[in-house]
Design a protein around this motif. Structure first.
Motif, mmCIF file in Angstrom:
data_model
loop_
_atom_site.group_PDB
_atom_site.id
_atom_site.type_symbol
_atom_site.label_atom_id
_atom_site.label_comp_id
_atom_site.label_asym_id
_atom_site.label_seq_id
_atom_site.Cartn_x
_atom_site.Cartn_y
_atom_site.Cartn_z
ATOM 1 N N ILE A 97 0.772 -1.198 0.108
ATOM 2 C CA ILE A 97 -0.046 0.278 0.333
ATOM 3 C C ILE A 97 0.992 0.710 0.072
ATOM 4 C CG2 ILE A 97 -0.554 -0.195 2.171
ATOM 5 C CD1 ILE A 97 -3.106 0.945 1.237
ATOM 6 N N HIS A 98 1.950 1.231 0.519
ATOM 7 C CA HIS A 98 2.692 2.598 0.727
ATOM 8 C C HIS A 98 4.232 2.316 -0.936
ATOM 9 C CE1 HIS A 98 1.677 3.675 4.988
ATOM 10 N NE2 HIS A 98 2.153 2.576 5.083
ATOM 11 N N CYS A 99 3.560 1.811 -1.471
ATOM 12 C CA CYS A 99 4.315 1.113 -2.966
ATOM 13 C C CYS A 99 5.096 2.756 -3.589
ATOM 14 C CB CYS A 99 4.099 0.172 -3.047
ATOM 15 S SG CYS A 99 2.592 0.979 -5.158
ATOM 16 N N ASP A 100 4.006 3.743 -3.345
ATOM 17 C CA ASP A 100 4.028 5.138 -4.569
ATOM 18 C C ASP A 100 4.194 6.263 -3.775
ATOM 19 O OD1 ASP A 100 2.905 4.694 -7.060
ATOM 20 O OD2 ASP A 100 1.030 3.990 -6.049
ATOM 21 N N ILE A 150 -3.095 -3.322 -3.334
ATOM 22 C CA ILE A 150 -2.314 -2.417 -3.391
ATOM 23 C C ILE A 150 -3.313 -1.888 -3.316
ATOM 24 C CG2 ILE A 150 -0.137 -3.249 -5.147
ATOM 25 C CD1 ILE A 150 -2.393 -4.151 -7.334
ATOM 26 N N ALA A 151 -3.277 -0.208 -3.504
ATOM 27 C CA ALA A 151 -4.461 0.803 -3.722
ATOM 28 C C ALA A 151 -3.834 2.186 -3.559
ATOM 29 C CB ALA A 151 -5.231 1.088 -2.122
ATOM 30 N N ALA A 182 -0.740 7.313 -1.168
ATOM 31 C CA ALA A 182 -0.283 8.131 -1.953
ATOM 32 C C ALA A 182 -1.074 9.443 -2.469
ATOM 33 C CB ALA A 182 0.279 7.328 -2.909
ATOM 34 N N PHE A 183 -2.512 9.107 -2.152
ATOM 35 C CA PHE A 183 -3.173 10.223 -2.473
ATOM 36 C C PHE A 183 -4.401 10.252 -1.204
ATOM 37 C CE2 PHE A 183 -1.962 7.901 -6.764
ATOM 38 C CZ PHE A 183 -1.783 9.744 -7.301
ATOM 39 N N ASN A 184 -4.561 10.205 -0.411
ATOM 40 C CA ASN A 184 -4.588 10.018 0.801
ATOM 41 C C ASN A 184 -6.415 10.477 0.215
ATOM 42 O OD1 ASN A 184 -5.261 10.731 3.442
ATOM 43 N ND2 ASN A 184 -5.254 12.989 3.033
ATOM 44 N N LEU A 185 -6.657 8.677 -0.139
ATOM 45 C CA LEU A 185 -8.044 8.491 -0.007
ATOM 46 C C LEU A 185 -8.430 7.449 0.760
ATOM 47 C CD1 LEU A 185 -7.842 8.523 -3.795
ATOM 48 C CD2 LEU A 185 -8.934 9.830 -2.557
ATOM 49 N N THR A 234 -11.292 2.394 -0.978
ATOM 50 C CA THR A 234 -10.629 1.447 -2.461
ATOM 51 C C THR A 234 -10.025 0.664 -2.947
ATOM 52 O OG1 THR A 234 -10.875 2.254 -4.764
ATOM 53 C CG2 THR A 234 -10.283 3.408 -3.195
ATOM 54 N N ALA A 235 -9.306 -0.579 -3.084
ATOM 55 C CA ALA A 235 -8.388 -1.230 -3.151
ATOM 56 C C ALA A 235 -8.280 -2.150 -4.181
ATOM 57 C CB ALA A 235 -7.992 -1.834 -1.641
#
Length: 390
Positions: free
Chosen positions: A197-200, A226-227, A231-234, A239-240
């Motif tokens: 989840i922190h990949c970006d 993944i999600a 990265a986009f604070n959502l 959503t994932a």
């Protein structure tokens, strides 16, 4: 910069988990950014709202293409459409996987210190937590492969939860390390669930490596979560995605997610994810540079004004792992003192495993003005704590 990350948006009174704290406190704990999400995503959500009807939703082709194109372009890994399953969140996916892919009483291996909710997903479902602690030496973390091999060899160990990049230490695992993990898990018939989840959120100039991209062995013996939410604070939009190349594993997990009723999107989940991956890249690039500046600021501040606190080197996430062993053997006690003394709310390292007892976790994802205020509170409280302990 095109985007304003210095904007001090007030979050109190908005139902925020992070900011539901007493007036005067400054929360820098849970992994939730204080930045408004990309305008391009907000515009997509406005368009969806203006439609005015919010009935049951399906997962359209656009959602699959957004994930596929993003991972191919940014992470050099091409996912097939059929590998992807929508899910309401990474944590629900992990809990479903634990229930569906293991049985009660089996061991699920984690590498501590690690994301504390892993423990809940294991313990709450009647499985055993098996720790293979990371080695902390000269301020760096690495894997004890002899210990990992021994614990994976236990016939009761059937699943490994991999954190890639690793939360809370911010480690990006290299290809050789991931390959070795994959080989050991395959050797001992242990499935890998990789939380990516922190990949970006890597530092500029650094990239993460998807576990499934490393080898055929890694790809076919793994489930990847993944999600766009970190990265986009959502996170609040639920959503994932779960990516499962092996068709047998995919069928099992698909049934598990559906049984748990976490495989259907709400009215905004698809639009937000597609907008993030299709139109949010420029915003993310500026965010990564801003976060790198924040983390560099913390390191400079610690060197100059917090000499007894050591910031563990990292190249991923907006979280910093603070070694407090120069001050105390019990960073949990220190965290509680700081919160009482100055209102600064940090996360106790012991939440991530017993080996985190001398550490604190600091969330740097906020406007620089707020970060500086938090660091000053930290400095003052540390002086007060030291005085009390003399």
């Amino acid at each position: 910069m095109k985007y304003d990350f210095d904007k001090m948006t007030r979050r109190r009174g908005t139902g925020s988990l992070k900011w539901d704290v007493p007036e005067g406190e400054l929360p820098m704990w849970v992994a939730d950014m204080d930045f408004e999400t990309a305008p391009e995503i907000r515009e997509a959500l406005r368009t969806r709202v203006e439609h005015g009807i919010f009935g049951y939703s399906v997962v359209p082709e656009e959602w699959y293409e957004a994930y596929q194109d993003w991972w191919a372009r940014r992470h050099h890994f091409r996912m097939e459409k059929e590998w992807l399953i929508f899910c309401t969140g990474v944590v629900p996916a992990i809990s479903s996987a634990v229930r569906k892919l293991t049985t009660v009483g089996e061991n699920v291996l984690v590498q501590t210190p690690v994301y504390n909710i892993f423990f809940n997903s294991i313990r709450n479902n009647g499985r055993n937590i098996l720790e293979s602690p990371l080695v902390y030496h000269n301020g760096e973390y690495s894997i004890d492969f002899a210990d990992l091999d021994e614990k994976l060899a236990n016939p009761q160990t059937t699943l490994m939860l991999l954190c890639n990049p690793h939360n809370p230490v911010g480690k990006i695992w290299d290809r050789e390390t991931l390959a070795r993990i994959g080989e050991l898990c395959a050797k001992h018939h242990v499935l890998v669930l990789s939380d990516e989840i922190h990949c970006d959120l890597t530092d500029p100039g650094y990239e993460y490596i998807p576990f499934a991209s490393v080898s055929d062995l890694c790809r076919e013996n793994s489930v990847t979560c993944i999600a766009p939410t970190k990265a986009f604070n959502l996170a609040g939009l639920q959503t994932a995605a779960v990516m499962v190349p092996d068709p047998v594993l995919r069928h099992k997990l698909d049934r598990g997610l559906n049984t748990d009723e976490v495989a259907e999107p709400n009215a905004f989940a698809v639009a937000a994810a597609a907008a993030a991956f299709c139109r949010g890249e420029e915003w993310l690039e500026e965010l990564r540079h801003y976060l790198h500046g924040n983390k560099s600021l913390v390191r400079r501040f610690a060197e100059e004004k917090l000499p007894r606190i050591s910031v563990v080197p990292s190249h991923a996430t907006y979280l910093l792992w603070l070694d407090c062993s120069g001050v105390t053997e019990d960073a949990g006690e220190l965290a509680e003192f700081i919160r009482r003394d100055s209102g600064l709310y940090l996360t106790q390292g012991e939440e991530y495993g017993a080996c985190g007892k001398k550490f604190l976790r600091l969330n740097t994802a906020c406007p620089r003005e707020r970060l500086l205020e938090g660091l000053e509170r930290f400095r003052r409280s540390l002086e007060h704590y030291t005085a009390v302990k003399r």
